[in-house]
Design a protein around this motif. Structure first.
Motif, mmCIF file in Angstrom:
data_model
loop_
_atom_site.group_PDB
_atom_site.id
_atom_site.type_symbol
_atom_site.label_atom_id
_atom_site.label_comp_id
_atom_site.label_asym_id
_atom_site.label_seq_id
_atom_site.Cartn_x
_atom_site.Cartn_y
_atom_site.Cartn_z
ATOM 1 N N PHE A 249 0.831 -1.214 0.000
ATOM 2 C CA PHE A 249 0.000 0.000 0.000
ATOM 3 C C PHE A 249 0.859 1.255 0.000
ATOM 4 C CE2 PHE A 249 -3.172 -3.111 1.337
ATOM 5 C CZ PHE A 249 -4.221 -2.760 0.482
ATOM 6 N N MET A 250 2.053 1.194 0.570
ATOM 7 C CA MET A 250 2.955 2.337 0.482
ATOM 8 C C MET A 250 3.451 2.523 -0.954
ATOM 9 S SD MET A 250 5.100 2.539 4.051
ATOM 10 C CE MET A 250 5.629 0.836 4.170
ATOM 11 N N ALA A 251 3.650 1.416 -1.665
ATOM 12 C CA ALA A 251 4.036 1.511 -3.072
ATOM 13 C C ALA A 251 2.913 2.139 -3.888
ATOM 14 C CB ALA A 251 4.383 0.130 -3.617
ATOM 15 N N ALA A 252 1.680 1.729 -3.624
ATOM 16 C CA ALA A 252 0.533 2.320 -4.321
ATOM 17 C C ALA A 252 0.444 3.812 -4.038
ATOM 18 C CB ALA A 252 -0.745 1.612 -3.893
ATOM 19 N N LEU A 253 0.687 4.183 -2.786
ATOM 20 C CA LEU A 253 0.694 5.595 -2.423
ATOM 21 C C LEU A 253 1.765 6.348 -3.201
ATOM 22 C CD1 LEU A 253 -0.252 7.829 -0.274
ATOM 23 C CD2 LEU A 253 1.783 7.118 0.990
ATOM 24 N N GLY A 254 2.934 5.733 -3.356
ATOM 25 C CA GLY A 254 4.031 6.393 -4.042
ATOM 26 C C GLY A 254 3.709 6.742 -5.483
ATOM 27 N N VAL A 255 3.010 5.846 -6.191
ATOM 28 C CA VAL A 255 2.716 6.134 -7.594
ATOM 29 C C VAL A 255 1.458 6.979 -7.763
ATOM 30 C CG1 VAL A 255 3.879 4.030 -8.347
ATOM 31 C CG2 VAL A 255 1.413 4.004 -8.013
ATOM 32 N N ALA A 256 0.531 6.920 -6.804
ATOM 33 C CA ALA A 256 -0.729 7.658 -6.934
ATOM 34 C C ALA A 256 -0.740 8.951 -6.127
ATOM 35 C CB ALA A 256 -1.901 6.774 -6.490
ATOM 36 N N THR A 257 0.230 9.125 -5.203
ATOM 37 C CA THR A 257 0.323 10.214 -4.225
ATOM 38 C C THR A 257 -0.826 10.131 -3.219
ATOM 39 O OG1 THR A 257 -0.943 11.935 -5.409
ATOM 40 C CG2 THR A 257 1.409 11.693 -5.959
ATOM 41 N N GLY A 258 -0.741 10.953 -2.181
ATOM 42 C CA GLY A 258 -1.794 10.998 -1.178
ATOM 43 C C GLY A 258 -1.264 10.840 0.231
ATOM 44 N N GLU A 259 -2.176 10.518 1.151
ATOM 45 C CA GLU A 259 -1.855 10.391 2.576
ATOM 46 C C GLU A 259 -2.732 9.303 3.167
ATOM 47 O OE1 GLU A 259 -1.849 13.149 6.658
ATOM 48 O OE2 GLU A 259 -2.274 14.042 4.694
ATOM 49 N N ILE A 260 -2.111 8.268 3.747
ATOM 50 C CA ILE A 260 -2.871 7.142 4.275
ATOM 51 C C ILE A 260 -2.306 6.708 5.631
ATOM 52 C CG2 ILE A 260 -3.504 6.295 1.975
ATOM 53 C CD1 ILE A 260 -1.379 4.116 2.266
ATOM 54 N N THR A 261 -3.140 5.982 6.365
ATOM 55 C CA THR A 261 -2.721 5.347 7.612
ATOM 56 C C THR A 261 -2.837 3.841 7.447
ATOM 57 O OG1 THR A 261 -3.482 7.222 8.935
ATOM 58 C CG2 THR A 261 -3.129 5.134 10.087
ATOM 59 N N LEU A 262 -1.768 3.137 7.760
ATOM 60 C CA LEU A 262 -1.718 1.683 7.662
ATOM 61 C C LEU A 262 -1.996 1.121 9.051
ATOM 62 C CD1 LEU A 262 1.564 1.867 5.648
ATOM 63 C CD2 LEU A 262 -0.610 1.177 4.662
ATOM 64 N N VAL A 263 -3.253 0.806 9.305
ATOM 65 C CA VAL A 263 -3.690 0.422 10.641
ATOM 66 C C VAL A 263 -3.128 -0.951 11.003
ATOM 67 C CG1 VAL A 263 -5.684 -0.021 12.121
ATOM 68 C CG2 VAL A 263 -5.793 1.788 10.384
ATOM 69 N N GLY A 264 -2.420 -1.003 12.115
ATOM 70 C CA GLY A 264 -1.854 -2.250 12.591
ATOM 71 C C GLY A 264 -0.432 -2.516 12.124
#
Length: 430
Positions: A249-264
């Motif tokens: 999911f961090m890789a997906a964030l890198g190509v799509a940009t944005g801000e997320i929380t990876l719960v757990g």
């Protein structure tokens, strides 16, 4: 394309991806696939009822459950919890029809030898990225008193008396470390495993064994000491979070940009990966709920080398190659662990990536955008990487054979969609 072939393609199980972003929100990271499969195997060590929580609903877990059922063990699921009931008498055999689907099925060797004294396990299958022989498993188990014969595609093993010994692994193999740990926990005396694997999943298995009444110290370091015990007991246990799912999911964030929380998720299990992602432009930090991550612009290239933990895991390499495909500059990726693990590169090239491979190295020259294309998943992480690449591709990316992704990810498309990605898993009959 002939109409009949087109109809066959239209009915295929596939994932469709369209570029979209930024990603926003929170995503729950499930239990680690590479841990829960070994915890399930460890339930063979003693009779009774085990409960394992935070278990992802993925194909590999279902196959391992079938491996245990073939031995006479009862396995049931309610929510994210597995209940495993190991009777006194079991059939210590793992048939090829199941082991061909799951390389981790070799994990039953150690607990069967410790708990029953003999085993017959068909040589396994799994991901298609080069041979990973079980020679080190056998050598480590032989050192503590096991005997082996390989014939007809089966491993025949026996152990009359397990006796603690010094075990030096030629390479910090995760599977060999786990098998020796699970057998040594019932051996007479002390076993010292040197050059042991250090992955968080090793520490999770040690925690499980210790809860059962075992005595394992040093897990997470290169030297693990196991003092054998006479009795073990069934337990309830919660699986550690999956660091590879979090990385995806961090890789997906890198190509799509944005801000997320990876719960757990746990940042301490991904320290070097997050440092490398930081070089590329993905910011991460610990969060009360897990890990926070943000990327606000185009990625920067970096050089990547896979190494045993705590180095960059080979499972993350396809994801990093996908990221580098759209990063600014040139990156060099070196695979130090497994041969043949660049087989997905041709699929990225079909999408317009500029990648040249030679031996264990890949040179990636980032392009501004990829182009949507029909591509095929060859293994779990390669399939996930193609979906990630589709988030940075114009048009529609269609990933066929997504059953590979289902082996390691629970509702991958659904979780990405919940973050704002345009991803749809189309299944025949939907």
């Amino acid at each position: 394309m002939e109409r009949g072939h087109q109809d066959d393609f239209d009915r295929q199980d596939r994932i469709e991806v369209r570029a979209n972003g930024p990603l926003e929100g929170a995503v729950a990271i499930g239990g680690a696939k590479n841990s829960v499969l070994k915890l399930m195997a460890a339930c063979l060590l003693t009779e009774g009822t085990f409960v394992i929580r935070n278990v992802p609903d993925i194909h590999d877990v279902a196959v391992m459950a079938d491996v245990l059922r073939a031995m006479g063990v009862s396995v049931s699921r309610v929510g994210d919890a597995l209940t495993i009931e190991r009777p006194e008498a079991i059939i210590p055999e793992a048939p090829y029809a199941l082991t061909e689907q799951l390389r981790a099925s070799t994990a039953v060797l150690g607990p069967l030898l410790a708990g029953i004294g003999h085993a017959r396990v068909a040589l396994p299958g799994g991901d298609d990225f080069g041979p990973r022989p079980i020679d080190m498993h056998i050598a480590g188990l032989e050192a503590i008193g096991c005997r082996f014969e390989i014939s007809g595609g089966d491993v025949h093993a026996a152990a009359d008396n397990l006796v603690g010994n010094s075990v030096l692994l030629e390479y910090p193999s995760v599977g060999a470390t786990e098998n020796v740990m699970m057998a040594a926990v019932r051996a007479k005396g002390t076993t010292v495993i040197d050059n042991a694997a250090r992955e968080p999943e090793i520490a999770d298995l040690a925690g499980f064994l210790n809860h059962m009444g075992g005595h394992v110290i040093g897990a997470g370091t290169s030297t693990i000491t196991v003092d054998g015990v006479e009795e073990l007991r069934p337990v309830e246990y919660t699986v550690v979070s999956d660091r590879i799912e979090a990385a995806t999911f961090m890789a997906a964030l890198g190509v799509a940009t944005g801000e997320i929380t990876l719960v757990g998720a746990r940042l301490d299990h991904m320290a070097i990966l997050c440092r490398k992602l930081g070089e590329m432009g993905v910011r991460t930090s610990s969060d009360p709920d897990g890990v926070w991550a943000m990327c606000s612009g185009r990625l920067r290239s970096a050089d990547v080398s896979t190494l045993p933990y705590p180095g960059l895991p080979t499972d993350c390499k396809p994801l990093l190659v996908a990221m580098l495909s759209v990063a600014e500059g040139v990156g060099i990726v070196t695979e130090n662990l497994f041969s043949g693990r660049f087989r997905y590169v041709d699929e990225l090239v079909r999408m317009g990536a500029d990648i040249r491979t030679e031996g264990h190295h890949a040179v990636i020259r980032g392009v501004d955008r990829l182009s949507g294309a029909p591509v095929r998943a060859s293994d779990i992480r390669a399939g996930a990487a193609l979906v990630v690449a589709g988030l940075a591709a114009d048009g529609i990316t269609v990933v066929s054979d997504p059953h590979h992704i289902d082996r390691g990810y629970e509702d991958f498309a659904g979780k990405l969609s919940a973050l704002g990605a345009d991803v749809c898993h189309e299944r025949p009959g939907d």
